[in-house]
Write a protein that holds these residues in place. Structure first.
Motif, PDB file in Angstrom:
ATOM      1  N   ALA A  20       0.832  -1.204   0.000  1.00 57.27           N
ATOM      2  CA  ALA A  20       0.000   0.000   0.000  1.00 57.27           C
ATOM      3  C   ALA A  20       0.869   1.258   0.000  1.00 57.27           C
ATOM      4  CB  ALA A  20      -0.922  -0.005   1.216  1.00 57.27           C
TER       5      ALA A  20
ATOM      6  N   GLU B  11      -2.578  -4.580  -8.824  1.00 58.53           N
ATOM      7  CA  GLU B  11      -2.023  -4.252  -7.513  1.00 58.53           C
ATOM      8  C   GLU B  11      -3.109  -4.238  -6.446  1.00 58.53           C
ATOM      9  OE1 GLU B  11       1.560  -1.357  -9.142  1.00 58.53           O
ATOM     10  OE2 GLU B  11      -0.518  -0.683  -9.103  1.00 58.53           O
ATOM     11  N   TYR B  12      -4.258  -3.679  -6.788  1.00 59.64           N
ATOM     12  CA  TYR B  12      -5.368  -3.705  -5.839  1.00 59.64           C
ATOM     13  C   TYR B  12      -5.839  -5.138  -5.583  1.00 59.64           C
ATOM     14  CZ  TYR B  12      -6.107   1.327  -5.450  1.00 59.64           C
ATOM     15  OH  TYR B  12      -5.968   2.667  -5.161  1.00 59.64           O
ATOM     16  N   SER B  13      -5.784  -5.961  -6.607  1.00 56.48           N
ATOM     17  CA  SER B  13      -6.178  -7.357  -6.434  1.00 56.48           C
ATOM     18  C   SER B  13      -5.254  -8.073  -5.449  1.00 56.48           C
ATOM     19  CB  SER B  13      -6.150  -8.076  -7.793  1.00 56.48           C
ATOM     20  OG  SER B  13      -6.450  -9.446  -7.644  1.00 56.48           O
TER      21      SER B  13
ATOM     22  N   ASP C 287      -6.218  -6.900  -1.986  1.00 56.46           N
ATOM     23  CA  ASP C 287      -7.473  -7.516  -1.546  1.00 56.46           C
ATOM     24  C   ASP C 287      -7.242  -8.949  -1.088  1.00 56.46           C
ATOM     25  OD1 ASP C 287      -8.706  -5.164  -2.189  1.00 56.46           O
ATOM     26  OD2 ASP C 287      -9.523  -5.874  -4.099  1.00 56.46           O
TER      27      ASP C 287
ATOM     28  N   ARG D 149     -13.289  -0.837  -0.545  1.00 57.75           N
ATOM     29  CA  ARG D 149     -12.955  -1.494  -1.801  1.00 57.75           C
ATOM     30  C   ARG D 149     -14.210  -1.984  -2.522  1.00 57.75           C
ATOM     31  NH1 ARG D 149     -10.333  -1.293  -5.059  1.00 57.75           N
ATOM     32  NH2 ARG D 149      -9.649  -3.410  -5.519  1.00 57.75           N
TER      33      ARG D 149
ATOM     34  N   LYS E 144     -13.001   1.811  -7.572  1.00 58.75           N
ATOM     35  CA  LYS E 144     -12.061   0.691  -7.480  1.00 58.75           C
ATOM     36  C   LYS E 144     -10.611   1.128  -7.336  1.00 58.75           C
ATOM     37  CE  LYS E 144     -14.860  -2.771  -7.631  1.00 58.75           C
ATOM     38  NZ  LYS E 144     -14.959  -3.699  -6.479  1.00 58.75           N
ATOM     39  N   ASP E 145     -10.298   2.347  -7.770  1.00 55.44           N
ATOM     40  CA  ASP E 145      -8.924   2.823  -7.667  1.00 55.44           C
ATOM     41  C   ASP E 145      -8.762   3.885  -6.573  1.00 55.44           C
ATOM     42  OD1 ASP E 145     -10.374   4.786  -8.843  1.00 55.44           O
ATOM     43  OD2 ASP E 145      -8.935   5.234 -10.432  1.00 55.44           O
TER      44      ASP E 145
ATOM     45  N   LYS F 238      -7.690   5.808  -3.504  1.00 55.80           N
ATOM     46  CA  LYS F 238      -6.527   5.752  -2.625  1.00 55.80           C
ATOM     47  C   LYS F 238      -6.906   5.881  -1.158  1.00 55.80           C
ATOM     48  CE  LYS F 238      -2.964   7.199  -5.887  1.00 55.80           C
ATOM     49  NZ  LYS F 238      -1.845   8.128  -6.171  1.00 55.80           N
TER      50      LYS F 238
ATOM     51  N   LEU G 169      -6.177   2.818   0.657  1.00 57.41           N
ATOM     52  CA  LEU G 169      -4.772   2.595   0.989  1.00 57.41           C
ATOM     53  C   LEU G 169      -4.406   3.276   2.299  1.00 57.41           C
ATOM     54  CD1 LEU G 169      -3.136   3.109  -2.535  1.00 57.41           C
ATOM     55  CD2 LEU G 169      -3.977   0.993  -1.493  1.00 57.41           C
TER      56      LEU G 169
END
Length: 260
Positions: A145, A159-161, A164, A216, A221-222, A224, A227
């Protein structure tokens, strides 16, 4: 087995794990996995030897919990690498394992073989071990993160996947650890939950990671914002793990004194 022998297991283990991380970056998966597993086995051999010599699980003190953290970091690394082929994870797990190993090498902690009665419960060892595994996963997620916030451009869906996946599994283990802890507390003190400092910070940490999952699923979806929630949650995790021990109110049952 005593702490005097730790260096003879820890240093070769770190060398193997570092070699595994190097092979991972070269896309050499079998050598990467083999070297990392060799390091894990060496580390685990010391843990088992220390356990036998102490005649109790080495989980009573901060030094001993750092030992488990240093062991579990490469375990998490090899599991994530095997599942998702994230080559950076072995480098991270080796780095974190090295940090905790160096702390224990320079500040070895030797303790009595006798545990206080509350820590002699059969629920004590699985409670701490499950938590250490969760902390390792969530530590990896936090580093990713921070990197996503510092990198130029917007983080990608992959990266988010990864985040998660790490947070989801880590939160599952944290929840399991809390449930085992509640059973242990009821057996040892007669109450599952009393909102003492340790338990309060555990609840705050748990809810922080739930907030990340909520963001999330509901925000962009993106976003921040998720994070930052993840980083704040890890700060709360550190407070729960060792910071609470320095609070004036963290006495008696509240300290769960195996970590002091």
């Amino acid at each position: 087995m005593t702490w005097e022998y730790f260096i003879w297991f820890a240093i070769p283990a770190l060398v193997f794990e570092a070699a595994g991380a190097a092979f991972a970056w070269k896309e050499m998966r079998k050598p990467a996995s083999g070297m990392t597993l060799a390091g894990i086995c060496l580390y685990f051999a010391f843990v088992l030897g220390l356990w036998a010599s102490l005649d109790r699980p080495p989980l009573r003190t901060m030094g001993e919990t750092r030992l488990w953290y240093a062991f579990f970091m490469p375990v998490v690394g090899i599991l994530v690498y095997s599942k998702w082929k994230y080559k950076w994870i072995l480098s991270f797990s080796t780095l974190m394992s090295t940090v905790f190993t160096m702390i224990n090498l320079f500040r070895p902690e030797i303790h009595s073989q006798t545990l206080m009665p509350a820590l002699q419960s059969p629920w004590f060892a699985p409670h701490v071990i499950v938590y250490m595994f969760a902390y390792a996963l969530l530590g990896a997620a936090t580093l990713l993160a921070v990197w996503m916030l510092l990198k130029k451009g917007e983080p990608g869906a992959e990266e988010y996947s990864i985040l998660d996946n790490l947070v989801g599994v880590g939160l599952c283990f944290m929840t399991l650890g809390m449930l085992i802890g509640a059973v242990w507390a009821n057996e040892a003190w007669g109450d599952c939950w009393t909102w003492d400092p340790k338990e309060t910070w555990a609840a705050v940490t748990w809810m922080g990671y739930l907030c990340y999952i909520h963001l999330r699923h509901t925000a962009a979806k993106d976003s921040k914002a998720a994070l930052w929630v993840l980083i704040l949650s890890f700060i709360c995790l550190q407070m729960c793990w060792w910071g609470v021990n320095y609070l004036p109110s963290a006495k008696g049952r509240s300290a769960h004194t195996y970590n002091s």
